[in-house]
Design a protein around this motif. Structure first.
Motif, PDB file in Angstrom:
ATOM      1  N   LYS A 184      28.265  -3.731  -1.146  1.00  0.00           N
ATOM      2  CA  LYS A 184      29.537  -3.997  -0.450  1.00  0.00           C
ATOM      3  C   LYS A 184      28.728  -3.782   0.826  1.00  0.00           C
ATOM      4  CE  LYS A 184      33.742  -2.784   0.240  1.00  0.00           C
ATOM      5  NZ  LYS A 184      34.778  -1.970   0.682  1.00  0.00           N
ATOM      6  N   PRO A 185      29.728  -4.667   2.286  1.00  0.00           N
ATOM      7  CA  PRO A 185      28.691  -4.779   3.165  1.00  0.00           C
ATOM      8  C   PRO A 185      29.590  -3.860   4.069  1.00  0.00           C
ATOM      9  CG  PRO A 185      29.969  -6.915   2.754  1.00  0.00           C
ATOM     10  CD  PRO A 185      30.127  -6.178   1.452  1.00  0.00           C
ATOM     11  N   GLN A 186      28.537  -2.753   4.633  1.00  0.00           N
ATOM     12  CA  GLN A 186      29.040  -1.450   5.417  1.00  0.00           C
ATOM     13  C   GLN A 186      29.207  -1.473   6.791  1.00  0.00           C
ATOM     14  OE1 GLN A 186      26.056   1.723   3.994  1.00  0.00           O
ATOM     15  NE2 GLN A 186      25.843   0.430   2.243  1.00  0.00           N
ATOM     16  N   GLN A 187      29.602  -1.293   8.032  1.00  0.00           N
ATOM     17  CA  GLN A 187      30.154  -0.940   9.019  1.00  0.00           C
ATOM     18  C   GLN A 187      29.101   0.150   9.956  1.00  0.00           C
ATOM     19  OE1 GLN A 187      34.349  -1.684  10.301  1.00  0.00           O
ATOM     20  NE2 GLN A 187      33.658  -0.355  11.967  1.00  0.00           N
ATOM     21  N   THR A 188      28.567   0.322  10.731  1.00  0.00           N
ATOM     22  CA  THR A 188      28.027   0.799  11.318  1.00  0.00           C
ATOM     23  C   THR A 188      28.859   1.447  12.109  1.00  0.00           C
ATOM     24  OG1 THR A 188      27.624  -1.009  13.139  1.00  0.00           O
ATOM     25  CG2 THR A 188      25.754  -0.889  12.041  1.00  0.00           C
ATOM     26  N   LEU A 189      28.431   2.361  12.568  1.00  0.00           N
ATOM     27  CA  LEU A 189      29.055   3.637  12.959  1.00  0.00           C
ATOM     28  C   LEU A 189      28.917   3.421  14.913  1.00  0.00           C
ATOM     29  CD1 LEU A 189      28.494   6.595  11.657  1.00  0.00           C
ATOM     30  CD2 LEU A 189      30.255   5.598  11.095  1.00  0.00           C
ATOM     31  N   GLY A 190      28.275   2.411  15.297  1.00  0.00           N
ATOM     32  CA  GLY A 190      27.958   2.272  16.592  1.00  0.00           C
ATOM     33  C   GLY A 190      26.753   3.021  17.855  1.00  0.00           C
ATOM     34  N   GLY A 191      27.447   3.001  18.405  1.00  0.00           N
ATOM     35  CA  GLY A 191      26.398   4.013  19.310  1.00  0.00           C
ATOM     36  C   GLY A 191      25.132   3.902  19.894  1.00  0.00           C
ATOM     37  N   GLY A 192      24.661   3.211  19.081  1.00  0.00           N
ATOM     38  CA  GLY A 192      23.155   2.905  18.860  1.00  0.00           C
ATOM     39  C   GLY A 192      22.263   1.324  19.768  1.00  0.00           C
TER      40      GLY A 192
END
Length: 156
Positions: free
Chosen positions: A135-143
């Protein structure tokens, strides 16, 4: 003189026992890791898995595109070789996206990117039965922003 020989013999036996213990510990660790040991709590698992994730083969896409980049073939060839060499293994294909913009569009784009990778692996001789879309996953960001435009591959 007998005491000196006994001490030397005891030291040698102790050293051999230590080496045997280390070998046994290594074999047990390998066996446990391959048998699917119980998972750590989610936060700990994410923190512990971060270094391992860096080693996963990745394909990075251009902004708002599902077209395979030219530099993806090296990664895809290595994964295809590993999959063909181990017909019992599954190839987990995970598409990622970030939280900016339209969530449905982002998830669909991540899915299309993963499908593009799957099609390329099939064209490279990997049987469809070995390819598993996650399933497509969302990144947590910040990188690095590229991380939100990636597909990760894991032969397991």
């Amino acid at each position: 003189m007998s005491d000196a020989n006994d001490d030397t013999q005891n030291y040698a036996l102790g050293a051999i026992a230590a080496v045997v213990a280390l070998v046994i510990a290594g074999v047990l660790t390998l066996a446990i890791s391959r048998s699917g040991a119980p998972k750590a709590p989610a936060a700990a698992a994410v923190a512990a898995a971060a270094p391992a994730e860096a080693a996963l083969p990745r394909v990075y896409f251009e902004v708002d595109s599902d077209a395979l980049p030219a530099d993806a073939m090296d990664v895809l060839n290595r994964v295809a070789d590993a999959a063909r060499a181990n017909p019992g293994a599954a190839v987990l294909i995970s598409g990622f996206h970030d939280a900016s913009g339209n969530p449905e569009h982002n998830a669909d784009l991540a899915k299309r990117r993963a499908q593009a990778v799957r099609h390329a692996l099939e064209a490279n001789g990997v049987p469809a039965a070995q390819l598993v879309l996650d399933k497509p996953q969302q990144t947590l960001g910040g990188g690095d922003p590229r991380e939100a435009r990636r597909v990760e591959l894991k032969v397991q």
